[in-house]
Scaffold this motif. Structure first.
Motif, PDB file in Angstrom:
ATOM      1  N   SER A 128       7.381  17.163  -0.948  1.00  0.00           N
ATOM      2  CA  SER A 128       6.547  17.518  -0.016  1.00  0.00           C
ATOM      3  C   SER A 128       7.266  18.890   0.601  1.00  0.00           C
ATOM      4  CB  SER A 128       6.590  16.660   1.271  1.00  0.00           C
ATOM      5  OG  SER A 128       5.836  17.261   2.355  1.00  0.00           O
ATOM      6  N   ARG A 151       7.154  19.917   3.695  1.00  0.00           N
ATOM      7  CA  ARG A 151       7.510  19.517   4.929  1.00  0.00           C
ATOM      8  C   ARG A 151       8.774  18.954   4.653  1.00  0.00           C
ATOM      9  NH1 ARG A 151       2.662  17.498   8.642  1.00  0.00           N
ATOM     10  NH2 ARG A 151       2.543  15.842   7.238  1.00  0.00           N
ATOM     11  N   TRP A 167       9.041  15.654   7.549  1.00  0.00           N
ATOM     12  CA  TRP A 167       7.919  14.423   7.868  1.00  0.00           C
ATOM     13  C   TRP A 167       8.178  13.277   7.115  1.00  0.00           C
ATOM     14  CZ3 TRP A 167       3.784  14.477  11.228  1.00  0.00           C
ATOM     15  CH2 TRP A 167       3.846  15.344  12.167  1.00  0.00           C
ATOM     16  N   ASN A 168       6.923  12.725   6.571  1.00  0.00           N
ATOM     17  CA  ASN A 168       6.909  11.181   6.120  1.00  0.00           C
ATOM     18  C   ASN A 168       7.705  11.213   4.733  1.00  0.00           C
ATOM     19  OD1 ASN A 168       4.585  10.067   7.904  1.00  0.00           O
ATOM     20  ND2 ASN A 168       3.790  11.850   7.199  1.00  0.00           N
ATOM     21  N   THR A 169       7.350  11.956   3.925  1.00  0.00           N
ATOM     22  CA  THR A 169       8.220  12.065   2.567  1.00  0.00           C
ATOM     23  C   THR A 169       9.763  11.974   2.572  1.00  0.00           C
ATOM     24  OG1 THR A 169       6.233  12.845   1.464  1.00  0.00           O
ATOM     25  CG2 THR A 169       8.189  12.590   0.105  1.00  0.00           C
ATOM     26  N   ALA A 170       9.964  13.305   3.593  1.00  0.00           N
ATOM     27  CA  ALA A 170      11.378  13.682   3.652  1.00  0.00           C
ATOM     28  C   ALA A 170      12.054  12.470   4.252  1.00  0.00           C
ATOM     29  CB  ALA A 170      11.535  15.192   4.366  1.00  0.00           C
ATOM     30  N   PRO A 175       4.352  13.471  -1.315  1.00  0.00           N
ATOM     31  CA  PRO A 175       2.995  12.969  -0.621  1.00  0.00           C
ATOM     32  C   PRO A 175       1.986  12.869  -1.806  1.00  0.00           C
ATOM     33  CG  PRO A 175       3.438  15.170  -0.433  1.00  0.00           C
ATOM     34  CD  PRO A 175       4.647  14.638  -1.314  1.00  0.00           C
ATOM     35  N   TYR A 182      -1.508  14.163  -2.775  1.00  0.00           N
ATOM     36  CA  TYR A 182      -2.511  14.957  -2.863  1.00  0.00           C
ATOM     37  C   TYR A 182      -3.819  15.006  -3.640  1.00  0.00           C
ATOM     38  CZ  TYR A 182       0.745  17.997  -0.127  1.00  0.00           C
ATOM     39  OH  TYR A 182       1.829  18.675   1.083  1.00  0.00           O
ATOM     40  N   TYR A 183      -4.784  14.497  -3.346  1.00  0.00           N
ATOM     41  CA  TYR A 183      -6.068  14.461  -4.189  1.00  0.00           C
ATOM     42  C   TYR A 183      -5.712  13.192  -5.174  1.00  0.00           C
ATOM     43  CZ  TYR A 183      -8.118  18.535  -1.956  1.00  0.00           C
ATOM     44  OH  TYR A 183      -8.738  19.277  -0.987  1.00  0.00           O
ATOM     45  N   GLY A 184      -4.881  12.314  -4.684  1.00  0.00           N
ATOM     46  CA  GLY A 184      -4.982  11.142  -5.522  1.00  0.00           C
ATOM     47  C   GLY A 184      -3.672  11.059  -6.277  1.00  0.00           C
ATOM     48  N   MET A 230       1.212   8.550   1.827  1.00  0.00           N
ATOM     49  CA  MET A 230      -0.175   8.787   1.886  1.00  0.00           C
ATOM     50  C   MET A 230      -0.864   8.462   3.048  1.00  0.00           C
ATOM     51  SD  MET A 230      -1.002   5.698  -0.847  1.00  0.00           S
ATOM     52  CE  MET A 230       0.691   5.839  -1.121  1.00  0.00           C
ATOM     53  N   ASN A 231      -2.210   9.391   3.111  1.00  0.00           N
ATOM     54  CA  ASN A 231      -2.905   8.963   4.430  1.00  0.00           C
ATOM     55  C   ASN A 231      -3.669   7.578   4.531  1.00  0.00           C
ATOM     56  OD1 ASN A 231      -4.062  10.054   6.901  1.00  0.00           O
ATOM     57  ND2 ASN A 231      -5.570  11.008   5.761  1.00  0.00           N
ATOM     58  N   VAL A 232      -4.172   7.264   3.202  1.00  0.00           N
ATOM     59  CA  VAL A 232      -5.152   6.160   3.194  1.00  0.00           C
ATOM     60  C   VAL A 232      -4.476   4.980   3.631  1.00  0.00           C
ATOM     61  CG1 VAL A 232      -6.647   7.300   1.728  1.00  0.00           C
ATOM     62  CG2 VAL A 232      -4.891   5.773   0.699  1.00  0.00           C
ATOM     63  N   TYR A 258      -5.730   4.490  -7.064  1.00  0.00           N
ATOM     64  CA  TYR A 258      -4.150   4.887  -6.864  1.00  0.00           C
ATOM     65  C   TYR A 258      -3.486   4.113  -7.701  1.00  0.00           C
ATOM     66  CZ  TYR A 258      -5.526   8.105  -3.025  1.00  0.00           C
ATOM     67  OH  TYR A 258      -6.065   9.047  -2.224  1.00  0.00           O
ATOM     68  N   THR A 292      -0.150   7.148   6.681  1.00  0.00           N
ATOM     69  CA  THR A 292       1.082   7.824   7.366  1.00  0.00           C
ATOM     70  C   THR A 292       0.238   8.656   8.640  1.00  0.00           C
ATOM     71  OG1 THR A 292       1.101   9.779   5.767  1.00  0.00           O
ATOM     72  CG2 THR A 292       2.568   8.110   5.711  1.00  0.00           C
ATOM     73  N   GLN A 297      -0.360  12.338   9.740  1.00  0.00           N
ATOM     74  CA  GLN A 297      -0.389  13.667   9.292  1.00  0.00           C
ATOM     75  C   GLN A 297       0.091  14.677  10.506  1.00  0.00           C
ATOM     76  OE1 GLN A 297      -4.408  13.337   7.387  1.00  0.00           O
ATOM     77  NE2 GLN A 297      -3.127  14.764   5.750  1.00  0.00           N
TER      78      GLN A 297
HETATM   79  C1  LIG Z   1      -3.544  19.142   0.233  1.00  0.00           C
HETATM   80  C2  LIG Z   1      -3.523  17.669   0.693  1.00  0.00           C
HETATM   81  C3  LIG Z   1      -4.056  16.561   0.061  1.00  0.00           C
HETATM   82  C4  LIG Z   1      -3.955  15.305   0.580  1.00  0.00           C
HETATM   83  N1  LIG Z   1      -4.730  14.285  -0.306  1.00  0.00           N
HETATM   84  C5  LIG Z   1      -4.571  13.252  -0.027  1.00  0.00           C
HETATM   85  C6  LIG Z   1      -5.156  12.167  -0.629  1.00  0.00           C
HETATM   86  O1  LIG Z   1      -5.832  12.310  -1.824  1.00  0.00           O
HETATM   87  N2  LIG Z   1      -4.848  10.702  -0.377  1.00  0.00           N
HETATM   88  C7  LIG Z   1      -4.122  10.265   0.725  1.00  0.00           C
HETATM   89  O2  LIG Z   1      -4.280   9.236   0.956  1.00  0.00           O
HETATM   90  N3  LIG Z   1      -3.552  11.417   1.477  1.00  0.00           N
HETATM   91  C8  LIG Z   1      -3.745  12.500   1.228  1.00  0.00           C
HETATM   92  N4  LIG Z   1      -3.142  13.674   2.019  1.00  0.00           N
HETATM   93  C9  LIG Z   1      -2.035  13.410   3.060  1.00  0.00           C
HETATM   94  C10 LIG Z   1      -0.787  13.142   2.609  1.00  0.00           C
HETATM   95  O3  LIG Z   1      -0.656  12.565   1.510  1.00  0.00           O
HETATM   96  C11 LIG Z   1      -0.057  12.182   3.800  1.00  0.00           C
HETATM   97  O4  LIG Z   1      -0.160  12.703   4.985  1.00  0.00           O
HETATM   98  C12 LIG Z   1       1.313  12.238   3.492  1.00  0.00           C
HETATM   99  O5  LIG Z   1       2.214  11.251   4.066  1.00  0.00           O
HETATM  100  C13 LIG Z   1       2.000  13.695   3.818  1.00  0.00           C
HETATM  101  O6  LIG Z   1       3.367  13.455   3.560  1.00  0.00           O
HETATM  102  P1  LIG Z   1       4.599  14.471   4.226  1.00  0.00           P
HETATM  103  O7  LIG Z   1       4.356  14.022   5.893  1.00  0.00           O
HETATM  104  O8  LIG Z   1       5.826  14.483   3.440  1.00  0.00           O
HETATM  105  O9  LIG Z   1       4.184  16.000   4.254  1.00  0.00           O
HETATM  106  C14 LIG Z   1      -3.026  15.108   1.751  1.00  0.00           C
HETATM  107  C15 LIG Z   1      -2.572  15.891   2.285  1.00  0.00           C
HETATM  108  C16 LIG Z   1      -2.758  17.442   2.076  1.00  0.00           C
HETATM  109  C17 LIG Z   1      -1.863  18.459   2.871  1.00  0.00           C
END
Ligand SMILES: Cc1cc2nc3c(=O)[nH]c(=O)nc-3n(C[C@H](O)[C@H](O)[C@H](O)COP(=O)(O)O)c2cc1C
Length: 216
Positions: free
Chosen positions: A9, A11, A14-17, A88, A90-92, A132-134, A144, A170, A172
């Motif tokens: 990530s 970041r 954040w979450n991954t770290a 993280p 990103y786009y699946g 991931m966000n979902v 996924y 997670t 964001q």
């Molecule tokens: C460019 C971008 C694309 C993302 N695409 C998805 C996605 O496809 N599916 C999902 O569940 N979350 C998606 N997310 C959300 C991140 O995966 C999620 O918030 C993750 O925990 C972020 O990790 P971090 O806090 O370590 O940066 C996306 C975030 C970004 C910035």
């Protein structure tokens, strides 16, 4: 026992770290020496498809010929006893930087003449963390699990074994009021307070298991 971990990530807090850091704590507590690499700090690209690592007359087996900031990291991977990759979604799929790293760290070990015999010199355990966000309910509809399992299986094939750990839904942002969002802010906050600590504990336990070395 040396565990190398990779934060995919951009970041660093954040979450991954955080998940990766908990895994490192678990590994440290279990007696492992650990190293954390923030992939976004390094200037590197994915595989350049030069095929130097597949030449019949190559001097070294399992070595990427590209000379950039990832090269010394890949040299240390060769000596590592366990690996952990966190990304993280990103786009699946993995973040672009994680994807580039996975190409570079794996392709030199892919044995084109015998897919079941990796060029990595021994078997080591690896771990793969996605945040991931979902929420969990969307994982299957979005396909996924297929993506995650493909990456997990490649790591297992190249290095020995690979355990997958997911952190879903997670947070964001620290303050959802400042950003556009369709999410229920309170549900997100609840998830972060109640579920994320459990995910971090699971990461700690994963780190401890990786520190035991390859278990077959
Ligand atoms: C460019 C971008 C694309 C993302 N695409 C998805 C996605 O496809 N599916 C999902 O569940 N979350 C998606 N997310 C959300 C991140 O995966 C999620 O918030 C993750 O925990 C972020 O990790 P971090 O806090 O370590 O940066 C996306 C975030 C970004 C910035």
């Amino acid at each position: 026992m040396k565990l190398m971990a990779f934060n995919g990530s951009p970041r660093k807090k954040w979450n991954t770290a955080t998940m990766v850091e908990h895994a490192l704590e678990g590994a440290r507590e279990a007696g492992a020496e650990v190293e954390l690499v923030n992939l976004y700090d390094l200037d590197f690209k994915g595989c350049s498809s030069c095929f130097a690592c597949k030449r019949l007359n190559r001097k070294e087996i399992g070595v990427c010929a590209v000379k950039d900031e990832l090269k010394p990291v890949l040299e240390r991977v060769r000596e590592a006893d366990a690996l952990l990759v966190g990304s993280p979604v990103y786009y699946g799929t993995e973040s672009a930087c994680t994807r580039a790293f996975l190409e570079r760290v794996q392709f030199p070990y892919l044995n084109y003449a015998d897919y079941d015999n990796s060029h990595f010199p021994r078997k080591i355990p690896t771990g793969l963390i996605y945040t991931m966000n979902v929420p969990e309910s969307l994982l299957e509809p979005l396909g996924y699990p297929v993506t995650f399992e493909r990456t997990r299986a490649f790591l297992a094939r190249h290095f020995g074994s690979c355990e997958l750990l997911l952190s879903m839904n997670t947070s964001q942002y620290s303050d959802y009021d400042k950003y556009e969002t369709g999410f229920d802010k309170e549900a997100k906050a609840r998830q972060h307070e109640e579920q994320f600590p459990k995910d971090c504990q699971a990461a700690r336990e994963l780190g401890a298991r990786l520190a035991k070395g390859y278990q077959g």
